[in-house]
Design a protein around this motif. Structure first.
Motif, PDB file in Angstrom:
ATOM      1  N   ALA A  69     -13.520  -2.936  12.091  1.00 14.57           N
ATOM      2  CA  ALA A  69     -13.670  -4.060  12.993  1.00 14.57           C
ATOM      3  C   ALA A  69     -14.631  -3.687  14.109  1.00 14.57           C
ATOM      4  N   GLY A  70     -15.243  -4.707  14.678  1.00 17.71           N
ATOM      5  CA  GLY A  70     -16.199  -4.496  15.747  1.00 17.71           C
ATOM      6  C   GLY A  70     -15.762  -5.160  17.037  1.00 17.71           C
ATOM      7  N   ALA A  71     -16.008  -4.492  18.155  1.00 17.72           N
ATOM      8  CA  ALA A  71     -15.722  -5.028  19.478  1.00 17.72           C
ATOM      9  C   ALA A  71     -17.020  -5.055  20.278  1.00 17.72           C
ATOM     10  N   GLY A  72     -17.337  -6.224  20.811  1.00 20.15           N
ATOM     11  CA  GLY A  72     -18.579  -6.352  21.566  1.00 20.15           C
ATOM     12  C   GLY A  72     -18.393  -6.201  23.054  1.00 20.15           C
ATOM     13  N   THR A  73     -17.347  -5.497  23.465  1.00 18.55           N
ATOM     14  CA  THR A  73     -17.070  -5.313  24.881  1.00 18.55           C
ATOM     15  C   THR A  73     -18.046  -4.324  25.503  1.00 18.55           C
ATOM     16  N   ILE A  74     -18.249  -4.467  26.813  1.00 18.74           N
ATOM     17  CA  ILE A  74     -19.165  -3.557  27.512  1.00 18.74           C
ATOM     18  C   ILE A  74     -18.545  -2.167  27.613  1.00 18.74           C
ATOM     19  N   GLN A  75     -17.262  -2.126  27.966  1.00 19.60           N
ATOM     20  CA  GLN A  75     -16.570  -0.842  28.083  1.00 19.60           C
ATOM     21  C   GLN A  75     -15.964  -0.443  26.751  1.00 19.60           C
TER      22      GLN A  75
END
Length: 124
Positions: A97-103
Protein backbone atom coordinates in the motif's frame (compact mmCIF):
# COMPACT_ATOMS: atom_id res chain seq x y z
CA UNK A 1 -3.78 7.33 -6.99
CA UNK A 2 -1.33 4.48 -7.16
CA UNK A 3 -2.25 1.24 -8.89
CA UNK A 4 -0.28 -1.44 -7.12
CA UNK A 5 0.14 -5.08 -8.09
CA UNK A 6 1.75 -7.65 -5.80
CA UNK A 7 3.38 -10.92 -6.82
CA UNK A 8 5.69 -13.54 -5.42
CA UNK A 9 3.47 -15.30 -2.93
CA UNK A 10 3.15 -19.04 -2.69
CA UNK A 11 3.48 -22.14 -0.55
CA UNK A 12 6.76 -22.57 1.30
CA UNK A 13 8.01 -24.83 4.06
CA UNK A 14 8.96 -23.43 7.46
CA UNK A 15 12.45 -21.99 7.30
CA UNK A 16 12.09 -21.17 3.63
CA UNK A 17 12.20 -17.84 1.83
CA UNK A 18 10.04 -15.81 -0.51
CA UNK A 19 10.46 -12.42 -2.13
CA UNK A 20 7.35 -10.37 -2.70
CA UNK A 21 7.25 -7.63 -5.31
CA UNK A 22 4.92 -4.67 -5.58
CA UNK A 23 4.84 -2.80 -8.88
CA UNK A 24 3.19 0.53 -9.53
CA UNK A 25 1.34 0.67 -12.82
CA UNK A 26 1.30 4.33 -13.73
CA UNK A 27 2.43 6.77 -11.08
CA UNK A 28 5.98 6.81 -9.77
CA UNK A 29 6.51 5.48 -6.27
CA UNK A 30 9.13 8.11 -5.55
CA UNK A 31 6.83 10.37 -3.52
CA UNK A 32 5.10 7.68 -1.50
CA UNK A 33 5.75 5.83 1.70
CA UNK A 34 5.17 2.16 0.88
CA UNK A 35 4.08 -0.43 3.36
CA UNK A 36 3.60 -4.17 3.42
CA UNK A 37 0.65 -5.42 5.43
CA UNK A 38 -0.74 -8.89 6.02
CA UNK A 39 -4.02 -10.39 7.06
CA UNK A 40 -4.34 -13.88 8.50
CA UNK A 41 -7.70 -15.68 8.51
CA UNK A 42 -9.93 -14.31 11.25
CA UNK A 43 -7.47 -11.56 12.16
CA UNK A 44 -7.18 -7.88 11.46
CA UNK A 45 -4.82 -6.55 8.83
CA UNK A 46 -1.50 -5.59 10.40
CA UNK A 47 1.60 -3.72 9.37
CA UNK A 48 4.59 -5.86 8.52
CA UNK A 49 7.07 -3.28 7.24
CA UNK A 50 7.15 0.23 5.84
CA UNK A 51 9.71 2.37 4.06
CA UNK A 52 9.77 6.11 3.49
CA UNK A 53 9.84 7.59 -0.01
CA UNK A 54 13.59 8.20 0.20
CA UNK A 55 14.30 4.84 1.75
CA UNK A 56 15.87 6.52 4.74
CA UNK A 57 13.30 5.35 7.29
CA UNK A 58 12.03 1.83 7.81
CA UNK A 59 9.76 0.10 10.27
CA UNK A 60 9.38 -3.60 11.00
CA UNK A 61 6.87 -5.44 13.14
CA UNK A 62 8.58 -7.09 16.10
CA UNK A 63 7.50 -10.48 14.83
CA UNK A 64 9.49 -10.12 11.58
CA UNK A 65 12.56 -8.19 12.69
CA UNK A 66 15.74 -9.90 11.59
CA UNK A 67 13.85 -12.09 9.10
CA UNK A 68 12.19 -9.69 6.65
CA UNK A 69 13.80 -6.90 4.64
CA UNK A 70 11.99 -4.17 2.75
CA UNK A 71 13.61 -2.42 -0.18
CA UNK A 72 12.57 -0.24 -3.07
CA UNK A 73 13.70 0.69 -6.55
CA UNK A 74 11.96 3.92 -7.44
CA UNK A 75 13.31 3.88 -11.00
CA UNK A 76 11.63 0.51 -11.52
CA UNK A 77 8.54 1.59 -9.56
CA UNK A 78 8.92 -1.54 -7.46
CA UNK A 79 9.05 -2.34 -3.76
CA UNK A 80 10.22 -5.67 -2.44
CA UNK A 81 9.77 -7.66 0.73
CA UNK A 82 12.41 -10.34 1.24
CA UNK A 83 11.10 -12.89 3.72
CA UNK A 84 13.55 -15.39 5.20
CA UNK A 85 13.20 -18.06 7.86
CA UNK A 86 9.47 -18.11 7.34
CA UNK A 87 7.23 -19.46 10.08
CA UNK A 88 3.69 -20.86 9.94
CA UNK A 89 2.45 -17.72 11.73
CA UNK A 90 3.60 -15.67 8.73
CA UNK A 91 0.77 -17.21 6.71
CA UNK A 92 -1.71 -14.73 5.31
CA UNK A 93 -2.55 -12.44 2.43
CA UNK A 94 0.15 -9.84 1.95
CA UNK A 95 -0.75 -6.41 0.61
CA UNK A 96 1.37 -3.48 -0.42
CA UNK A 97 0.00 0.00 0.00
CA UNK A 98 1.04 3.57 -0.58
CA UNK A 99 0.71 6.63 1.65
CA UNK A 100 1.05 10.09 0.16
CA UNK A 101 1.61 11.82 3.48
CA UNK A 102 4.37 14.38 3.90
CA UNK A 103 5.64 12.81 7.12
CA UNK A 104 6.76 9.20 7.25
CA UNK A 105 4.19 6.86 8.73
CA UNK A 106 3.44 3.17 9.13
CA UNK A 107 -0.08 3.79 10.43
CA UNK A 108 -2.42 1.64 8.34
CA UNK A 109 -5.10 4.35 8.39
CA UNK A 110 -2.82 6.66 6.37
CA UNK A 111 -2.48 4.25 3.43
CA UNK A 112 -5.02 4.95 0.72
CA UNK A 113 -3.79 2.97 -2.28
CA UNK A 114 -3.84 -0.80 -1.99
CA UNK A 115 -2.93 -3.74 -4.16
CA UNK A 116 -5.09 -6.83 -4.48
CA UNK A 117 -2.87 -8.97 -2.26
CA UNK A 118 -0.82 -12.13 -2.69
CA UNK A 119 -1.23 -15.29 -0.62
CA UNK A 120 1.67 -16.59 1.45
CA UNK A 121 1.29 -20.00 3.05
CA UNK A 122 3.98 -21.44 5.30
CA UNK A 123 3.35 -25.09 5.97
CA UNK A 124 5.11 -28.42 5.95
Amino acid sequence: QLQLVESGGGLVQPGGSLRLSCVSHGLTLAYYTIGWFRQAPGKEREAVSCMSSSGGSTTYADSVKGRFTISRDNAQKTVYLQMDNLKPEDTGVYYCAGAGTIQYTCDISEFGSWGQGTQVTVSS
